[in-house]
Each structure stands twice: as C-alpha cells, then as structure tokens.
Design an enzyme around this catalytic site. Structure first.
Site, mmCIF file in Angstrom:
data_model
loop_
_atom_site.group_PDB
_atom_site.id
_atom_site.type_symbol
_atom_site.label_atom_id
_atom_site.label_comp_id
_atom_site.label_asym_id
_atom_site.label_seq_id
_atom_site.Cartn_x
_atom_site.Cartn_y
_atom_site.Cartn_z
ATOM 1 N N ARG A 3 116.277 48.646 11.747
ATOM 2 C CA ARG A 3 114.854 47.779 11.582
ATOM 3 C C ARG A 3 114.258 49.385 10.142
ATOM 4 N NH1 ARG A 3 110.663 46.083 12.937
ATOM 5 N NH2 ARG A 3 108.696 48.010 13.594
ATOM 6 N N CYS A 53 116.739 48.035 17.251
ATOM 7 C CA CYS A 53 117.493 47.981 18.500
ATOM 8 C C CYS A 53 116.416 47.182 19.318
ATOM 9 C CB CYS A 53 116.638 49.488 19.172
ATOM 10 S SG CYS A 53 118.023 50.606 18.483
ATOM 11 N N ARG A 92 108.537 43.405 17.741
ATOM 12 C CA ARG A 92 108.322 44.751 16.583
ATOM 13 C C ARG A 92 107.839 44.408 15.522
ATOM 14 N NH1 ARG A 92 112.975 48.897 16.960
ATOM 15 N NH2 ARG A 92 111.506 50.763 16.117
ATOM 16 N N PRO A 93 105.902 44.543 15.479
ATOM 17 C CA PRO A 93 105.875 43.329 14.059
ATOM 18 C C PRO A 93 105.666 44.675 13.320
ATOM 19 C CG PRO A 93 103.534 44.376 15.562
ATOM 20 C CD PRO A 93 105.036 44.410 16.570
ATOM 21 N N ILE A 94 105.689 43.722 11.952
ATOM 22 C CA ILE A 94 105.259 44.704 11.032
ATOM 23 C C ILE A 94 104.012 44.769 10.037
ATOM 24 C CG2 ILE A 94 107.551 45.180 9.746
ATOM 25 C CD1 ILE A 94 107.640 43.814 8.073
ATOM 26 N N ASP A 95 102.523 44.513 11.254
ATOM 27 C CA ASP A 95 101.796 43.677 11.223
ATOM 28 C C ASP A 95 100.436 44.986 9.729
ATOM 29 O OD1 ASP A 95 101.116 44.207 12.906
ATOM 30 O OD2 ASP A 95 99.951 43.905 13.171
ATOM 31 N N LEU A 96 100.926 46.267 10.071
ATOM 32 C CA LEU A 96 100.395 47.529 10.101
ATOM 33 C C LEU A 96 100.780 47.871 8.030
ATOM 34 C CD1 LEU A 96 99.685 49.757 12.945
ATOM 35 C CD2 LEU A 96 98.125 47.368 11.911
ATOM 36 N N ILE A 123 104.508 53.042 24.647
ATOM 37 C CA ILE A 123 104.732 52.177 23.197
ATOM 38 C C ILE A 123 105.546 51.510 22.664
ATOM 39 C CG2 ILE A 123 105.342 52.983 20.918
ATOM 40 C CD1 ILE A 123 103.937 55.211 21.965
ATOM 41 N N ASP A 159 111.612 57.831 21.830
ATOM 42 C CA ASP A 159 112.445 57.576 22.108
ATOM 43 C C ASP A 159 114.223 58.462 22.691
ATOM 44 O OD1 ASP A 159 112.866 55.708 19.581
ATOM 45 O OD2 ASP A 159 113.161 57.674 17.960
ATOM 46 N N LYS A 196 117.974 61.300 11.745
ATOM 47 C CA LYS A 196 117.334 59.209 11.084
ATOM 48 C C LYS A 196 116.597 59.587 10.731
ATOM 49 C CE LYS A 196 117.274 56.238 14.824
ATOM 50 N NZ LYS A 196 116.854 55.197 13.681
ATOM 51 N N ASN A 197 115.575 59.339 10.954
ATOM 52 C CA ASN A 197 114.544 58.752 11.588
ATOM 53 C C ASN A 197 113.868 59.134 9.991
ATOM 54 O OD1 ASN A 197 114.260 57.147 13.384
ATOM 55 N ND2 ASN A 197 113.070 58.279 14.857
ATOM 56 N N ARG A 238 124.951 53.821 15.035
ATOM 57 C CA ARG A 238 123.331 54.504 13.838
ATOM 58 C C ARG A 238 122.846 55.259 14.472
ATOM 59 N NH1 ARG A 238 119.642 50.212 15.747
ATOM 60 N NH2 ARG A 238 118.005 51.887 14.387
HETATM 61 C C1 UD1 Z 1 109.817 54.591 14.615
HETATM 62 C C2 UD1 Z 1 110.793 55.385 14.992
HETATM 63 C C3 UD1 Z 1 111.224 55.011 16.144
HETATM 64 C C4 UD1 Z 1 110.543 54.924 17.362
HETATM 65 C C5 UD1 Z 1 108.987 55.367 16.836
HETATM 66 C C6 UD1 Z 1 107.898 55.597 17.992
HETATM 67 C C7 UD1 Z 1 111.642 55.307 12.434
HETATM 68 C C8 UD1 Z 1 112.866 54.092 11.955
HETATM 69 N N1 UD1 Z 1 111.345 54.428 14.221
HETATM 70 O O1 UD1 Z 1 109.781 53.208 14.773
HETATM 71 O O2 UD1 Z 1 112.775 54.921 16.334
HETATM 72 O O3 UD1 Z 1 111.004 54.750 18.778
HETATM 73 O O4 UD1 Z 1 108.635 55.441 15.249
HETATM 74 O O5 UD1 Z 1 107.911 57.099 17.624
HETATM 75 O O6 UD1 Z 1 111.028 56.685 12.466
HETATM 76 N N2 UD1 Z 1 103.581 48.463 15.923
HETATM 77 C C9 UD1 Z 1 103.130 46.939 15.609
HETATM 78 N N3 UD1 Z 1 102.749 46.624 14.109
HETATM 79 C C10 UD1 Z 1 103.091 47.461 12.575
HETATM 80 C C11 UD1 Z 1 103.827 48.444 13.256
HETATM 81 C C12 UD1 Z 1 104.352 48.929 14.429
HETATM 82 O O7 UD1 Z 1 102.544 46.633 16.107
HETATM 83 O O8 UD1 Z 1 103.170 46.665 11.958
HETATM 84 C C13 UD1 Z 1 103.683 48.519 16.604
HETATM 85 C C14 UD1 Z 1 105.117 48.692 17.291
HETATM 86 O O9 UD1 Z 1 105.561 46.915 17.884
HETATM 87 C C15 UD1 Z 1 105.331 49.319 19.098
HETATM 88 C C16 UD1 Z 1 103.911 50.831 18.048
HETATM 89 O O10 UD1 Z 1 103.557 50.641 16.962
HETATM 90 O O11 UD1 Z 1 105.019 49.613 19.691
HETATM 91 C C17 UD1 Z 1 105.423 51.757 17.272
HETATM 92 O O12 UD1 Z 1 105.843 51.262 16.385
HETATM 93 P P1 UD1 Z 1 105.993 52.457 14.854
HETATM 94 O O13 UD1 Z 1 105.340 53.971 15.210
HETATM 95 O O14 UD1 Z 1 105.314 51.916 14.095
HETATM 96 O O15 UD1 Z 1 107.553 52.530 15.260
HETATM 97 P P2 UD1 Z 1 108.200 52.290 13.783
HETATM 98 O O16 UD1 Z 1 108.409 52.784 13.040
HETATM 99 O O17 UD1 Z 1 108.778 51.526 14.528
#
Ligand code: UD1
Length: 417
Positions: A92, A116, A121-125, A326, A304, A22-23, A396
């Site tokens: 997501r 989920c 789960r911010p996308i600031d990065l 995480i 996961d 999936k990912n 999903r």
């Molecule tokens: C991806 C996976 C998800 C998995 C996760 C960690 C996909 C679609 N999903 O999710 O199944 O659980 O990796 O292995 O591939 N964070 C920030 N800012 C950001 C991005 C992330 O603070 O801009 C934090 C998140 O809140 C979280 C951590 O970083 O605490 C992990 O996020 P990330 O690795 O980005 O996970 P996802 O891409 O959301």
C-alpha cells in the site's frame, strides 16, 4: 508455497523484542529521496514491505545499502522513472513515492498502490491534497500521472484523518513554496516519526501528533539520520499472545503509551500486566472477562489490532461485541477462526463473539496481514496442529515472527514447499 505450522498449547516465557514499525519505515524510505544526499534509517525491520520499497528505490536510480537493522539511501541519481504496477502493487505504502517524487521532480507516473484487501481503499484525499498544492493529476486505468509547474502552500482540510494522506501531504509540502496547514490530520505516532526525519533533513514541520500540522516549505533538504520507532502493532500482537499463553513473558522495545488503549482493554479483561519504561511483562490470565471493542483513529483502538484482538475475545467468558469502523471489509479472519471452533456471528462491521471456546488446529488461510496474525495467535492456543497458508501477507509486517516465537517456547515452523 510457504506455510506456518503450529502445534498449540505451549507456555511461552522469556523475552521477545519488537522491531521497527512497518508503518513508519514504509514512509521513511520514500521520504529519503526528497534529498540528493544520504539518509540513514535505523531500526529497520526485516520484512518484505521493506524489500519491496528497496526495489522501487533501485528502479528510480537510487542507491541503497543494508546493514544490521540499518538502511542507507542515497538519492543523488534518483530520477522520476514511471513506477509500474508490478512494483507499486506489492504494498500500500508505495503511494508515498507520489508525494516524494512530486516534491522533488514535479512529475510522477505510477500505478495504484497495493496492500491488504480489506475493503475499498481510495487515495482521493491524497490526490485532492496534491491538487491543492498545485499539481495536475490525470488517471488512466490504474495509472496516475502528476505534474506541477510549482508546488505552493495551501490550507488543506482532510475529510478523514487518513494516515497516508497526512504523510503524503507533509512530503509534498516540505519542498513547496510557502506555508501549508493540514487540518484534521492523522495523529498516529508514525506521523511524528516521519516529521522528525523531515525536520532532521532541514524541513520545517510543526504540530505532528496533533490534528493541525504546519509545514513551512524550504528550497532544499539535506542528508540526515532517523531511528524508526518500535512497531506498536507487533508489540500489541505479542502482548495478546502473552495474555493467552505467557508466563512472565517480557515484550521489550515497546513504547507503552503507543499501545495505551490496548493495554487498558487487556487490563479490563483481567490480565495482569507489568508496564515498564520500554517493556511490558504479561502472563496468561486464568479467566478473561468480556469487553466490547470499537476501532477508531489514534489514540482509539487501532484497527490493525482488531483482527488479532478477535482471537483474544474468543477466550473471554461471555459475549464480546467487536465493531470495525475504519475499513468496510476487514473480516477475513472470521471464517477461519470459526473453522477452528470459535463461536462468532458477524457482518462487515460488527461481530458478536461468544466465549470461551476451545480452538482446534486445522488448515486455515491468511487472507491479509492482520488476519494472519489473528490465526497465529489462534494456532498458539489451539489443541493440535494448525497449518496457516498464504503467509506471504504475514511476512510483509512481522519481522522474524517464527524465530521469535520459537525462542520463547512455541512449537512453530515455517515450511517452504
Ligand atoms: C494506514 C496504515 C494501516 C492502518 C490505517 C489506519 C500505513 C502504510 N498503513 O493505512 O496499517 O490500518 O492507516 O490506521 O501506514 N481513505 C479514503 N481516502 C483516502 C485515504 C483513506 O477514503 O484518500 C479512507 C480509507 O478507505 C479507510 C480510512 O480512510 O477507510 C483509513 O485510511 P488511512 O488512514 O489513509 O489508511 P492507510 O494510510 O491506507
């Protein structure tokens, strides 16, 4: 409303085949629109996340053709149409359209992605990386607007090795002018899969799978083919099922090194595993030893699989400590497992699980995708009947899970009332 009903206690044997990850596929599909030529994705899992991405491709004007396990995406007529919330909040990974559309059209309008509910789960990065590549980002409510005159290479250091931010940066940087380096990049196998597609399309990405990725921007990407890697989370889920209820259960289409940490923990628990090139054979252990688990970024214990693992830990002989590092609130499985008879004390970050406890069937609710997987495992070993509600989450991410478990001897039904 769809429900899964399981009568527990069956011994499971035979072979179960793992589908595409999936990912990976949720990134490969948006990556395909970086070009106006056709991209073929193989080993595509039939899961609702894939369906929701197909809807977004069509919304953007792309053509998509679905064969058996195969998807052909033609982005010739794709335009950067705004992506409203009712499309973006289904999953997501809709955020990967930000990187792809920004790279190709230098303009994106889309709402905050879904996924989920397991904590903030911010996308600031992602946003910071797009800005470093030259984009201007505006946010109004849940809507993001990204514009760039030109994208240019940059040295990007991720404060956290986020999977999403790493992939999104690779997508955007592939068509930027100059060289981008991503430091403290995520190292998950899915990132290598996406980098392989990009390179097949003519991009110049190196270092994927290490913590420094280099992308030399190119002017144009072309059509290509990629095979989705097997889903290591699905594989891990079935391996755990085998450790609790299997009799020489063969889980095939597995890349064992992708689930290395899980296999090592399961071995520590006393489970007999036979690991072959692309399969794992597992049988129920008579007695499971307690272990402690801490989720970490790859190659550590994957978050996961944390929730399904908690079900396995309820059957260990003694106390297990489970720590989630995480996500801030990945706890939806605990109250339901407790309802089924598990002895768990927990906070948002840490759980003490005391076993072994007999689990009893009852009605439970899947709060999120992996909590759902934890409850399916619990239902398979519980005494009596377990009814799992809210299973849309499970669909999903787990392809044909009911049919696959039935085929190895489980008494499981999907009911649509
Ligand atoms: C991806 C996976 C998800 C998995 C996760 C960690 C996909 C679609 N999903 O999710 O199944 O659980 O990796 O292995 O591939 N964070 C920030 N800012 C950001 C991005 C992330 O603070 O801009 C934090 C998140 O809140 C979280 C951590 O970083 O605490 C992990 O996020 P990330 O690795 O980005 O996970 P996802 O891409 O959301």
């Amino acid at each position: 409303m769809k429900k899964i009903v399981i009568k527990g206690g069956k011994t499971l044997s035979g072979e179960i085949t793992v589908g595409g990850a999936k990912n990976s596929v949720v990134a490969l599909i948006p990556a395909a629109i970086l070009t106006d030529e056709e991209v073929t994705v193989l080993n595509v899992p039939r899961i609702s996340d894939t369906e929701n991405l197909k809807r977004i491709i069509k919304l953007l004007g792309g053509e998509i053709e679905f064969g058996t396990g195969m998807l052909k995406i033609n982005g010739e007529n794709v335009k950067s149409v705004p992506i409203p919330e009712e499309f973006s909040d289904k999953l997501r990974a809709s955020y990967y359209f930000m990187g792809a559309l920004l790279a190709r059209f230098k303009h994106v309008e889309m709402c905050f992605p879904g996924g989920c509910k397991i904590g903030a789960r911010p996308i600031d990065l992602h946003i910071k990386a797009f800005e470093q590549l030259g984009a201007e980002v505006k946010k109004e409510g849940s809507k993001y607007t990204l514009d760039a005159k030109d994208l240019h290479g940059a040295n990007i250091y991720l404060d956290f090795p986020s999977v999403g931010a790493t992939v999104n940066t690779m997508l955007a940087a592939s068509l930027a002018k100059g060289i981008t380096t991503i430091e403290n990049a995520a190292k998950e196998p899915e990132i290598i899969n996406v980098a392989s597609l990009l390179n097949n399309m003519g991009a110049k990405v190196s270092g994927a799978g290490t913590d420094t990725i280099k992308i030399i921007g190119v002017e144009h990407l072309h059509g290509a083919t990629i095979e989705t890697i097997p889903d290591r989370i699905v594989a891990g889920t079935y391996i755990m099922i085998g450790a609790l209820a299997g009799d020489n259960l063969k889980i095939s289409n597995v890349i064992p090194t992708h689930t290395g940490t899980l296999l090592s923990k399961i071995r520590d628990m006393g489970v007999d595993l036979k690991i072959e090139d692309d399969s794992v054979i597992v049988s129920k252990a008579q007695k499971l030893k307690p272990v402690d688990i801490k989720t970490l970024v790859y190659p550590g214990f994957v978050t996961d699989l944390g929730q399904p693992m908690c079900t396995l830990l309820t059957q260990a002989d003694g106390e297990c400590i489970f720590e989630e590092t995480i996500y801030e609130n990945r706890t939806g499985h605990y109250p339901e497992l407790i309802k089924m008879g598990a002895n768990i004390e927990y906070t948002n970050k840490k759980a003490h699980i005391y076993g072994p406890t007999k689990l009893k069937g009852t009605t439970v609710c899947a709060s999120d995708l992996r909590a759902g997987a934890a409850l399916i495992i619990a239902g398979l070993i519980a005494e009596g009947t377990t009814v799992i509600e809210n299973i849309e989450h499970i669909l999903r991410g787990y392809e044909d899970i009911v049919e696959k478990l039935k085929a190895i001897g489980a008494d499981i039904e999907l009911i649509d009332e």
